[in-house]
Design a protein around this motif. Structure first.
Motif, PDB file in Angstrom:
ATOM      1  N   TYR A 191       0.827  -1.200   0.000  1.00 11.04           N
ATOM      2  CA  TYR A 191       0.000   0.000   0.000  1.00 11.04           C
ATOM      3  C   TYR A 191       0.867   1.258   0.000  1.00 11.04           C
ATOM      4  CZ  TYR A 191      -3.810  -3.139   1.381  1.00 11.04           C
ATOM      5  OH  TYR A 191      -4.728  -4.146   1.431  1.00 11.04           O
ATOM      6  N   GLU A 192       0.347   2.289  -0.681  1.00  6.45           N
ATOM      7  CA  GLU A 192       1.004   3.593  -0.694  1.00  6.45           C
ATOM      8  C   GLU A 192      -0.062   4.680  -0.781  1.00  6.45           C
ATOM      9  OE1 GLU A 192       4.935   5.500  -2.819  1.00  6.45           O
ATOM     10  OE2 GLU A 192       3.489   4.460  -4.095  1.00  6.45           O
ATOM     11  N   ILE A 193       0.158   5.759  -0.033  1.00  3.74           N
ATOM     12  CA  ILE A 193      -0.745   6.909  -0.054  1.00  3.74           C
ATOM     13  C   ILE A 193      -0.080   8.042  -0.840  1.00  3.74           C
ATOM     14  CG2 ILE A 193      -1.979   8.627   1.306  1.00  3.74           C
ATOM     15  CD1 ILE A 193      -3.109   5.905   1.732  1.00  3.74           C
ATOM     16  N   LEU A 194      -0.783   8.579  -1.832  1.00  2.00           N
ATOM     17  CA  LEU A 194      -0.288   9.700  -2.633  1.00  2.00           C
ATOM     18  C   LEU A 194      -1.146  10.928  -2.341  1.00  2.00           C
ATOM     19  CD1 LEU A 194       0.116   7.895  -6.094  1.00  2.00           C
ATOM     20  CD2 LEU A 194       1.739   7.995  -4.208  1.00  2.00           C
ATOM     21  N   PHE A 195      -0.503  12.093  -2.313  1.00  2.00           N
ATOM     22  CA  PHE A 195      -1.212  13.358  -2.137  1.00  2.00           C
ATOM     23  C   PHE A 195      -0.364  14.461  -2.740  1.00  2.00           C
ATOM     24  CE2 PHE A 195       1.132  12.170   1.642  1.00  2.00           C
ATOM     25  CZ  PHE A 195       1.904  13.285   1.936  1.00  2.00           C
ATOM     26  N   ALA A 220       1.412  16.831  11.352  1.00  2.00           N
ATOM     27  CA  ALA A 220       1.283  18.237  10.969  1.00  2.00           C
ATOM     28  C   ALA A 220       2.052  18.569   9.689  1.00  2.00           C
ATOM     29  CB  ALA A 220       1.753  19.131  12.114  1.00  2.00           C
ATOM     30  N   ALA A 221       3.193  17.918   9.470  1.00  2.00           N
ATOM     31  CA  ALA A 221       4.006  18.235   8.283  1.00  2.00           C
ATOM     32  C   ALA A 221       3.289  17.859   6.995  1.00  2.00           C
ATOM     33  CB  ALA A 221       5.350  17.518   8.369  1.00  2.00           C
ATOM     34  N   ASP A 222       2.502  16.774   7.019  1.00  2.00           N
ATOM     35  CA  ASP A 222       1.810  16.303   5.819  1.00  2.00           C
ATOM     36  C   ASP A 222       0.309  16.542   5.879  1.00  2.00           C
ATOM     37  OD1 ASP A 222       4.165  15.249   4.609  1.00  2.00           O
ATOM     38  OD2 ASP A 222       4.060  13.530   5.943  1.00  2.00           O
ATOM     39  N   ALA A 223      -0.166  17.142   6.962  1.00  2.00           N
ATOM     40  CA  ALA A 223      -1.599  17.388   7.108  1.00  2.00           C
ATOM     41  C   ALA A 223      -2.057  18.390   6.051  1.00  2.00           C
ATOM     42  CB  ALA A 223      -1.901  17.905   8.509  1.00  2.00           C
ATOM     43  N   PRO A 224      -3.330  18.350   5.674  1.00  2.00           N
ATOM     44  CA  PRO A 224      -3.799  19.237   4.594  1.00  2.00           C
ATOM     45  C   PRO A 224      -3.830  20.701   5.011  1.00  2.00           C
ATOM     46  CG  PRO A 224      -5.644  18.076   5.592  1.00  2.00           C
ATOM     47  CD  PRO A 224      -4.402  17.474   6.176  1.00  2.00           C
ATOM     48  N   LYS A 225      -3.378  21.558   4.111  1.00  2.00           N
ATOM     49  CA  LYS A 225      -3.443  23.008   4.321  1.00  2.00           C
ATOM     50  C   LYS A 225      -4.572  23.625   3.501  1.00  2.00           C
ATOM     51  CE  LYS A 225       1.483  23.463   5.356  1.00  2.00           C
ATOM     52  NZ  LYS A 225       1.743  22.023   5.401  1.00  2.00           N
ATOM     53  N   ARG A 226      -5.076  22.855   2.568  1.00  2.36           N
ATOM     54  CA  ARG A 226      -6.212  23.248   1.736  1.00  2.36           C
ATOM     55  C   ARG A 226      -6.952  21.973   1.342  1.00  2.36           C
ATOM     56  NH1 ARG A 226      -1.419  23.466  -0.879  1.00  2.36           N
ATOM     57  NH2 ARG A 226      -1.086  25.525   0.008  1.00  2.36           N
ATOM     58  N   ASP A 227      -8.074  22.078   0.671  1.00  4.88           N
ATOM     59  CA  ASP A 227      -8.812  20.884   0.260  1.00  4.88           C
ATOM     60  C   ASP A 227      -7.868  19.937  -0.471  1.00  4.88           C
ATOM     61  OD1 ASP A 227     -10.938  22.163   1.309  1.00  4.88           O
ATOM     62  OD2 ASP A 227     -12.093  22.337  -0.534  1.00  4.88           O
ATOM     63  N   THR A 228      -7.784  18.691  -0.005  1.00  5.47           N
ATOM     64  CA  THR A 228      -6.790  17.746  -0.510  1.00  5.47           C
ATOM     65  C   THR A 228      -7.435  16.397  -0.807  1.00  5.47           C
ATOM     66  OG1 THR A 228      -5.052  18.821   0.790  1.00  5.47           O
ATOM     67  CG2 THR A 228      -4.589  16.598  -0.028  1.00  5.47           C
ATOM     68  N   THR A 229      -7.086  15.822  -1.947  1.00  5.46           N
ATOM     69  CA  THR A 229      -7.531  14.475  -2.309  1.00  5.46           C
ATOM     70  C   THR A 229      -6.378  13.500  -2.085  1.00  5.46           C
ATOM     71  OG1 THR A 229      -9.140  15.252  -3.932  1.00  5.46           O
ATOM     72  CG2 THR A 229      -8.364  12.994  -4.171  1.00  5.46           C
ATOM     73  N   TYR A 230      -6.624  12.469  -1.283  1.00  5.64           N
ATOM     74  CA  TYR A 230      -5.637  11.431  -0.998  1.00  5.64           C
ATOM     75  C   TYR A 230      -5.961  10.198  -1.833  1.00  5.64           C
ATOM     76  CZ  TYR A 230      -4.367  14.394   2.904  1.00  5.64           C
ATOM     77  OH  TYR A 230      -3.953  15.456   3.665  1.00  5.64           O
ATOM     78  N   THR A 231      -4.913   9.566  -2.376  1.00  7.15           N
ATOM     79  CA  THR A 231      -5.071   8.404  -3.243  1.00  7.15           C
ATOM     80  C   THR A 231      -4.401   7.197  -2.611  1.00  7.15           C
ATOM     81  OG1 THR A 231      -5.087   9.814  -5.221  1.00  7.15           O
ATOM     82  CG2 THR A 231      -4.652   7.472  -5.549  1.00  7.15           C
ATOM     83  N   LEU A 232      -5.155   6.110  -2.475  1.00  5.32           N
ATOM     84  CA  LEU A 232      -4.621   4.837  -1.987  1.00  5.32           C
ATOM     85  C   LEU A 232      -4.328   3.947  -3.187  1.00  5.32           C
ATOM     86  CD1 LEU A 232      -4.059   2.643   0.214  1.00  5.32           C
ATOM     87  CD2 LEU A 232      -6.490   2.069   0.058  1.00  5.32           C
ATOM     88  N   VAL A 233      -3.077   3.494  -3.298  1.00  8.22           N
ATOM     89  CA  VAL A 233      -2.678   2.579  -4.376  1.00  8.22           C
ATOM     90  C   VAL A 233      -2.287   1.246  -3.740  1.00  8.22           C
ATOM     91  CG1 VAL A 233      -1.114   2.189  -6.307  1.00  8.22           C
ATOM     92  CG2 VAL A 233      -1.868   4.518  -5.769  1.00  8.22           C
TER      93      VAL A 233
END
Length: 393
Positions: A191-195, A220-233
């Motif tokens: 599994y990998e998460i892309l953003f 906090a470093a990778d948390a969303p700062k604006r509307d964000t779509t996360y992708t699970l591969v």
């Protein structure tokens, strides 16, 4: 020709071959049904299992010892099953009655040999198991060996079920808030998460049954700062599954903003607590010291071009600078803000409708060479005169 009849069944049917690289191998149960369709027979039965990696092999040699076994014999007259003895001999299972004696199969009697936790060999194909029957028609007669074969199918490895339920713990968050992404899926996948601007591999987890819940916390470093779509591969071999989930941010942080059709908002504030705020009302804009405050704030600009200014007073930027206040029908110049001392007005020229020095509307022009007095404002009526009560030189 054997005296008894042999049938093999499997659960699941058919068995699926194991696949290299998976966290768990394919397993199943094999049943050997032995029935007596003829006269009474006394028999010892040996089932030989082919071991190896080939298409005709049922299991690997190292997995043979993990097979659990049992056998039950049923007398058709009583209908009650009873246990009989099973012993392993190499890669074979021998079934006898208690004490190693031959089992008495009456007409219509049957026996079931069950092999559980069979790890299926990796190559699909037809696995052929051989049966050696040591049997005779009488209890004290001389038994003889007869042979037959039973076969079962191993299909290609089944495709791993796709992951599902990929969600964030909160669909709407504040900028910089930690987000936990979770889903259900097989341990066989990588599994990998892309953003936008990043990617996160997911550590391997081994669950019972090779399937369970997964989660990944974005700090906090990778948390969303604006509307964000996360992708699970999710990938395994040629299998690839892609899923997305979107997290909305209440107070987005933008690197830049280009608005084609304008921006509509009731208020704008700075990014730091205590920063000034603009609010908008019908036909006007207000500057406040901070959000929620009733204290007016300050507006700083290099210059301003406006069609009109409505203000109580105007003062210089420095302490002690002059001050202009406004009152009905006029203005007053003061030495400094808060002072009652009149200040000085400096100008290249001054034009006044009602001059304190006359009633004719004359014009006094002050210039480097001196003072010129005109009879009229535009100078068209010639020079005027200066009248003085006294003159000292």
């Amino acid at each position: 020709m054997t005296m008894l009849t042999y049938t093999v069944l499997t659960d699941p049917a058919p068995l699926a071959a194991s696949e290299a690289g998976r966290q768990s191998k394919s397993t199943g149960t094999v049943y050997l049904l032995v029935t007596n369709t003829g006269q009474t027979a006394y028999s010892k039965i040996t089932l030989t299992v082919p071991v190896g990696t080939g298409a005709g092999d049922l299991t690997l040699s190292q997995d043979f010892a993990a097979i659990t076994h049992k056998a039950e014999y049923t007398d058709i007259k009583s209908g009650s099953p009873r246990s009989v003895t099973v012993q392993t001999q190499g890669s074979a299972f021998q079934v006898t009655d208690k004490g190693g004696k031959a089992i008495n199969f009456g007409p219509g009697d049957y026996m079931v040999l069950t092999l559980e936790n069979v790890t299926v060999a990796p190559t699909p194909g037809l696995a052929v198991l051989t049966v050696t029957e040591n049997a005779g028609r009488s209890k004290g007669g001389s038994p003889r060996n007869s042979y037959t074969a039973v076969a079962l199918v191993k299909t290609a490895p089944q495709e791993i079920p796709a992951p599902h339920s990929f969600l964030a713990d909160n669909a709407v968050v504040d900028a910089g808030t930690k987000v936990t992404l979770s889903w259900e899926g097989s341990d066989d996948f990588t599994y990998e998460i892309l953003f936008p601007g990043g990617r996160k591999p997911v550590p391997r987890v081994k669950h019972a049954g090779s399937h369970g819940p997964y989660s990944l916390v974005l700090d906090a470093a990778d948390a969303p700062k604006r509307d964000t779509t996360y992708t699970l591969v999710a990938t395994f071999g040629t299998q690839r599954h892609v899923f997305t989930t979107t997290v909305q941010v209440r107070n987005p942080i933008l690197d830049a903003l280009t608005a084609i059709n304008g921006v509509t908002t009731p208020w704008v504030q700075g990014s730091t607590k205590g920063d000034g705020t603009f609010t908008f009302s019908k036909g006007a804009m207000h500057v406040w010291r901070e959000f929620g405050s009733n204290d007016s704030g300050a507006l700083y600009a290099g210059e301003a071009t406006v069609s009109g200014v409505a203000t109580e007073y105007v003062k210089g930027l420095k302490d002690g600078d002059g001050d202009i206040t406004f009152l009905p029908g006029g203005v007053k110049v003061w030495r400094t803000r808060g002072s009652n001392d009149p200040g000085t007005l400096y100008a290249d020229s001054i034009r006044a409708k009602d001059a304190p020095y006359g009633q004719g509307g004359g014009w006094i022009n002050l210039h480097d060479e001196g003072i010129t007095v005109y009879l009229s404002k535009d100078g068209s009526n010639g020079l005027g005169s200066v009248t003085a009560r006294s003159y000292n030189r």
